[in-house]
Design a protein around this motif. Sequence first.
Motif, PDB file in Angstrom:
ATOM      1  N   ILE A 143      52.316  -0.001  15.872  1.00 34.22           N
ATOM      2  CA  ILE A 143      51.156  -0.857  16.077  1.00 34.22           C
ATOM      3  C   ILE A 143      51.157  -1.364  17.519  1.00 34.22           C
ATOM      4  O   ILE A 143      52.167  -1.874  17.997  1.00 34.22           O
ATOM      5  CB  ILE A 143      51.167  -2.036  15.082  1.00 34.22           C
ATOM      6  CG1 ILE A 143      50.887  -1.494  13.682  1.00 34.22           C
ATOM      7  CG2 ILE A 143      50.147  -3.098  15.471  1.00 34.22           C
ATOM      8  CD1 ILE A 143      50.925  -2.520  12.592  1.00 34.22           C
ATOM      9  N   ASP A 144      50.037  -1.180  18.194  1.00 29.77           N
ATOM     10  CA  ASP A 144      49.857  -1.699  19.546  1.00 29.77           C
ATOM     11  C   ASP A 144      49.525  -3.179  19.410  1.00 29.77           C
ATOM     12  O   ASP A 144      48.423  -3.556  19.004  1.00 29.77           O
ATOM     13  CB  ASP A 144      48.729  -0.944  20.247  1.00 29.77           C
ATOM     14  CG  ASP A 144      48.513  -1.396  21.678  1.00 29.77           C
ATOM     15  OD1 ASP A 144      49.116  -2.413  22.098  1.00 29.77           O
ATOM     16  OD2 ASP A 144      47.727  -0.729  22.373  1.00 29.77           O
ATOM     17  N   ARG A 145      50.478  -4.017  19.750  1.00 26.55           N
ATOM     18  CA  ARG A 145      50.326  -5.458  19.537  1.00 26.55           C
ATOM     19  C   ARG A 145      49.199  -6.058  20.365  1.00 26.55           C
ATOM     20  O   ARG A 145      48.437  -6.883  19.869  1.00 26.55           O
ATOM     21  CB  ARG A 145      51.631  -6.160  19.821  1.00 26.55           C
ATOM     22  CG  ARG A 145      52.726  -5.760  18.835  1.00 26.55           C
ATOM     23  CD  ARG A 145      54.025  -6.379  19.215  1.00 26.55           C
ATOM     24  NE  ARG A 145      55.107  -5.778  18.451  1.00 26.55           N
ATOM     25  CZ  ARG A 145      56.157  -6.447  18.022  1.00 26.55           C
ATOM     26  NH1 ARG A 145      56.292  -7.721  18.288  1.00 26.55           N
ATOM     27  NH2 ARG A 145      57.100  -5.841  17.350  1.00 26.55           N
ATOM     28  N   SER A 146      49.097  -5.657  21.605  1.00 27.84           N
ATOM     29  CA  SER A 146      48.038  -6.242  22.453  1.00 27.84           C
ATOM     30  C   SER A 146      46.650  -5.812  21.977  1.00 27.84           C
ATOM     31  O   SER A 146      45.721  -6.611  21.991  1.00 27.84           O
ATOM     32  CB  SER A 146      48.255  -5.888  23.918  1.00 27.84           C
ATOM     33  OG  SER A 146      48.267  -4.495  24.095  1.00 27.84           O
ATOM     34  N   ALA A 147      46.512  -4.577  21.530  1.00 26.49           N
ATOM     35  CA  ALA A 147      45.223  -4.124  21.004  1.00 26.49           C
ATOM     36  C   ALA A 147      44.883  -4.850  19.711  1.00 26.49           C
ATOM     37  O   ALA A 147      43.722  -5.205  19.481  1.00 26.49           O
ATOM     38  CB  ALA A 147      45.253  -2.612  20.773  1.00 26.49           C
ATOM     39  N   SER A 148      45.875  -5.084  18.874  1.00 22.58           N
ATOM     40  CA  SER A 148      45.640  -5.832  17.629  1.00 22.58           C
ATOM     41  C   SER A 148      45.210  -7.264  17.926  1.00 22.58           C
ATOM     42  O   SER A 148      44.309  -7.785  17.283  1.00 22.58           O
ATOM     43  CB  SER A 148      46.898  -5.837  16.756  1.00 22.58           C
ATOM     44  OG  SER A 148      47.197  -4.534  16.329  1.00 22.58           O
ATOM     45  N   ARG A 149      45.873  -7.887  18.896  1.00 28.31           N
ATOM     46  CA  ARG A 149      45.482  -9.249  19.295  1.00 28.31           C
ATOM     47  C   ARG A 149      44.044  -9.267  19.802  1.00 28.31           C
ATOM     48  O   ARG A 149      43.257 -10.158  19.456  1.00 28.31           O
ATOM     49  CB  ARG A 149      46.402  -9.768  20.411  1.00 28.31           C
ATOM     50  CG  ARG A 149      47.680 -10.340  19.926  1.00 28.31           C
ATOM     51  CD  ARG A 149      48.440 -11.009  21.071  1.00 28.31           C
ATOM     52  NE  ARG A 149      49.852 -10.938  20.809  1.00 28.31           N
ATOM     53  CZ  ARG A 149      50.691 -10.019  21.265  1.00 28.31           C
ATOM     54  NH1 ARG A 149      50.265  -9.087  22.082  1.00 28.31           N
ATOM     55  NH2 ARG A 149      51.964 -10.030  20.940  1.00 28.31           N
ATOM     56  N   ALA A 150      43.683  -8.279  20.602  1.00 29.02           N
ATOM     57  CA  ALA A 150      42.327  -8.220  21.153  1.00 29.02           C
ATOM     58  C   ALA A 150      41.289  -8.021  20.046  1.00 29.02           C
ATOM     59  O   ALA A 150      40.207  -8.629  20.090  1.00 29.02           O
ATOM     60  CB  ALA A 150      42.219  -7.088  22.166  1.00 29.02           C
ATOM     61  N   ARG A 151      41.587  -7.178  19.068  1.00 30.29           N
ATOM     62  CA  ARG A 151      40.655  -6.958  17.965  1.00 30.29           C
ATOM     63  C   ARG A 151      40.504  -8.212  17.109  1.00 30.29           C
ATOM     64  O   ARG A 151      39.449  -8.453  16.532  1.00 30.29           O
ATOM     65  CB  ARG A 151      41.113  -5.791  17.101  1.00 30.29           C
ATOM     66  CG  ARG A 151      40.848  -4.438  17.711  1.00 30.29           C
ATOM     67  CD  ARG A 151      41.071  -3.311  16.715  1.00 30.29           C
ATOM     68  NE  ARG A 151      42.442  -3.175  16.289  1.00 30.29           N
ATOM     69  CZ  ARG A 151      43.345  -2.372  16.854  1.00 30.29           C
ATOM     70  NH1 ARG A 151      43.006  -1.641  17.891  1.00 30.29           N
ATOM     71  NH2 ARG A 151      44.570  -2.303  16.382  1.00 30.29           N
ATOM     72  N   LEU A 152      41.553  -9.006  17.018  1.00 25.43           N
ATOM     73  CA  LEU A 152      41.514 -10.216  16.184  1.00 25.43           C
ATOM     74  C   LEU A 152      40.759 -11.337  16.875  1.00 25.43           C
ATOM     75  O   LEU A 152      40.069 -12.109  16.216  1.00 25.43           O
ATOM     76  CB  LEU A 152      42.944 -10.665  15.852  1.00 25.43           C
ATOM     77  CG  LEU A 152      43.100 -11.743  14.819  1.00 25.43           C
ATOM     78  CD1 LEU A 152      42.529 -11.279  13.474  1.00 25.43           C
ATOM     79  CD2 LEU A 152      44.552 -12.132  14.664  1.00 25.43           C
ATOM     80  N   THR A 153      40.898 -11.433  18.184  1.00 22.73           N
ATOM     81  CA  THR A 153      40.262 -12.555  18.913  1.00 22.73           C
ATOM     82  C   THR A 153      39.017 -12.121  19.615  1.00 22.73           C
ATOM     83  O   THR A 153      38.060 -11.746  19.247  1.00 22.73           O
ATOM     84  CB  THR A 153      41.211 -13.136  19.974  1.00 22.73           C
ATOM     85  OG1 THR A 153      41.591 -12.087  20.860  1.00 22.73           O
ATOM     86  CG2 THR A 153      42.398 -13.746  19.344  1.00 22.73           C
TER      87      THR A 153
END
Length: 153
Positions: A143-153
Amino acid sequence: MFGKETSPFAKVVTAALEETRQRGDRRLGTEHLLLGLLRDPDSPTARALGVRVADARAALDALDQAALKAIGIDVGVPPKSRPRRHPAVPGTALTTSARAAINQAIKATTRRTRDTAPNHLLLVLLAQSRPDPVAELLDELRIDRSASRARLT
């Protein structure tokens, strides 16, 4: 225990407790919280990660088998049999890191924004580093953590 039983956060923690019980684990850890977040595939947290709960369960099983193999225990392929019934896990049986993650997620919200607590919980879990089990699971799932954070916020 974690607010209204119908709140999104209470549902996530209840799902995590059920995941813990199904795996036969004695304590709820951060990895179980991640599985609890993935249980509802239509939730913002599950969409942000882009992973199915079945894939996360399989990855967690693979990590468990690798850890056992590292100490010389080869469990092989588990036989196809009826699932064992495991006792319920008490809501107080949290690992230290799971308790801290839950507290951080709750503190990041106010009474009016409590429905966003699962999002905050995911952000806390994404910030974990090894040797925390959720960090290993996120790495195993690639899981790409920064991409997941961006999709969430």
